[in-house]
Design a protein around this motif. Structure first.
Motif, PDB file in Angstrom:
ATOM      1  N   ILE A  35       2.631   2.167   6.992  1.00 11.67           N
ATOM      2  CA  ILE A  35       3.992   2.236   6.455  1.00 11.67           C
ATOM      3  C   ILE A  35       4.378   0.826   5.977  1.00 11.67           C
ATOM      4  N   GLY A  36       5.294   0.754   5.026  1.00 13.59           N
ATOM      5  CA  GLY A  36       5.685  -0.553   4.496  1.00 13.59           C
ATOM      6  C   GLY A  36       6.484  -1.364   5.496  1.00 13.59           C
ATOM      7  N   LYS A  38       9.322  -2.647   5.134  1.00  6.13           N
ATOM      8  CA  LYS A  38      10.778  -2.391   5.115  1.00  6.13           C
ATOM      9  C   LYS A  38      11.133  -0.904   5.010  1.00  6.13           C
ATOM     10  N   THR A  39      10.131  -0.030   4.925  1.00 12.17           N
ATOM     11  CA  THR A  39      10.393   1.394   4.633  1.00 12.17           C
ATOM     12  C   THR A  39      11.403   2.040   5.587  1.00 12.17           C
ATOM     13  N   TYR A 125       0.872  10.749  -0.823  1.00 10.37           N
ATOM     14  CA  TYR A 125       1.383   9.487  -0.262  1.00 10.37           C
ATOM     15  C   TYR A 125       0.498   8.302  -0.669  1.00 10.37           C
ATOM     16  N   HIS A 273      12.760   8.805  -0.657  1.00 12.34           N
ATOM     17  CA  HIS A 273      12.825   7.349  -0.439  1.00 12.34           C
ATOM     18  C   HIS A 273      11.448   6.719  -0.710  1.00 12.34           C
ATOM     19  N   VAL A 274      10.396   7.335  -0.171  1.00 13.00           N
ATOM     20  CA  VAL A 274       9.035   6.811  -0.348  1.00 13.00           C
ATOM     21  C   VAL A 274       8.626   6.861  -1.827  1.00 13.00           C
ATOM     22  N   VAL A 279      10.290   1.010  -2.975  1.00 15.81           N
ATOM     23  CA  VAL A 279       9.838   1.352  -1.621  1.00 15.81           C
ATOM     24  C   VAL A 279       8.316   1.554  -1.641  1.00 15.81           C
ATOM     25  N   ASP A 282       6.490  -1.740  -1.825  1.00 15.51           N
ATOM     26  CA  ASP A 282       6.459  -2.440  -0.528  1.00 15.51           C
ATOM     27  C   ASP A 282       5.392  -1.821   0.383  1.00 15.51           C
ATOM     28  N   ILE A 283       5.251  -0.486   0.315  1.00 11.30           N
ATOM     29  CA  ILE A 283       4.219   0.178   1.137  1.00 11.30           C
ATOM     30  C   ILE A 283       2.832  -0.304   0.689  1.00 11.30           C
TER      31      ILE A 283
END
Ligand code: N2P
Length: 344
Positions: A35-36, A38-39, A125, A273-274, A279, A282-283
């Protein structure tokens, strides 16, 4: 007093009496290091939500947990073959595309997987391949080009193997020249024997903490997923990633909402969001897996973009195999893998 007290108690139990409303809760079940940076935090802030975040270590663990009915999660991240299995068991909820305006950011080549052409139960994903991670001060690039290096006694006690049934048996099958999706009992038994013979060389079977184990030098050689190895390379500049010439496995992992999810509405918000480009970038930046988001690619650092492009070009599509759902033949793999893990 005798009458009022029980009423007060009931009111308190129901969360009334002027108490602040409980935040919406999202329960996520994901792989580790996936996961990122900041996620979760940005999601919490933007939605005034509480997030419970747990990890699992294999598709098989995830399937067993959901199948037992005991676990209640809003969002899980199975690989393609596990999506098929979970769906066939009735464990996945239909996804409402109207709640996902950012779905338009998805790369078109990922929008119609063969097993769920309209993305009814899953949203892509990441994608990755398995391959060889190695310390280039100990192992040459040339040596790392073949899976044979994973069976070389010179590296006894320095090797990490994925603690993952399909990935590790799949690698052994490919080393023998067979398909990673073989349903031939003799071939799967040969792959089992290859892993049994290798076992005395293996320092650890792991599917969690791979960036740390390889990055710290605890192991010098690892058979793992591309992102974890590329992440190890960010902490230890001597680590490199190689796709073996015998071919390798390609994984697409998905976001899915279990049928018994307590909060599917919030799960949809998280998926959306993802899919937001910033976002997603960042991931990708954090986990070093390739993200199938058209707009994210322009937002990542040049280094991460390069890794992404290299992964795409270094892989000869004819050598890549998706891991498929094997139906009843899965039993062959279960037994073979149990034998490998149980051996002394
Ligand atoms: C992340 C594991 C990702 C699983 N540490 C790849 N299918």
């Amino acid at each position: 007093m005798k009458i009022i007290r029980p009423i007060l108690l009931v009111a308190l139990l129901l969360g009334g009496c002027g108490r602040a409303p409980q935040p919406d809760t999202l329960r996520i079940f994901n792989w580790s290091d996936y996961i990122g940076s900041k996620t979760i935090e940005t999601f919490r802030t933007n939605n005034a939500a509480k997030v419970i975040y747990d990890n699992y270590s294999s598709n098989e663990d995830l399937i067993a947990k959901l199948d037992s009915g005991g676990a209640q999660y809003d969002l899980v991240f199975p690989s393609s073959y596990a999506v098929e299995i979970l769906r066939a068991k009735g464990l996945l909820r239909t996804i409402d595309h109207a709640a996902l305006p950012n779905l338009t950011n998805l790369m078109t080549e990922f929008a119609h997987p063969s097993f769920d052409q309209e993305l009814q139960v899953c949203v892509p994903y990441t994608w990755s391949t398995t391959g060889i991670g190695y310390d280039s001060t100990v192992i040459s690039d040339d040596e790392a080009k073949s899976l044979a290096i994973l069976f070389d006694p010179r590296f006894k006690g320095k090797i990490l193997m994925l603690d993952d049934m399909r990935a590790s048996l799949g690698m052994a099958l490919k080393a023998l020249g067979y398909s990673a999706n073989s349903t031939n009992a003799t071939e799967v038994a040969a792959a089992r024997d290859k892993l049994l013979a290798q076992k005395e060389l293996v320092h650890v079977y792991a599917s969690m903490n791979i960036p740390q184990l390889l990055g710290s030098g605890e192991v010098k050689l690892a058979y793992g997923w591309s992102g974890d190895i590329l992440r190890a390379a960010t902490v230890n500049k001597n680590i490199r990633f190689m796709v073996p010439k015998e071919g390798t496995l390609v994984y697409v992992d998905y976001m899915c909402i279990p049928t018994n999810a307590p909060n599917p509405a919030l799960a949809h918000k998280f998926i959306n969001h993802v899919l937001d480009p910033a976002v997603a970038a960042d991931i990708a930046e954090t986990i070093k897996y390739a993200i199938p988001n058209t707009r994210a690619k322009d937002l990542v650092s040049p280094d991460t973009k390069l890794l992404w492009d290299q992964l795409q070009t270094a892989n000869d599509p004819s050598k890549l195999e998706q891991v498929h759902n094997l139906g009843s033949a899965l039993d062959l793999y279960d037994k073979a893998w149990q034998a490998v893990k149980a051996a002394k």
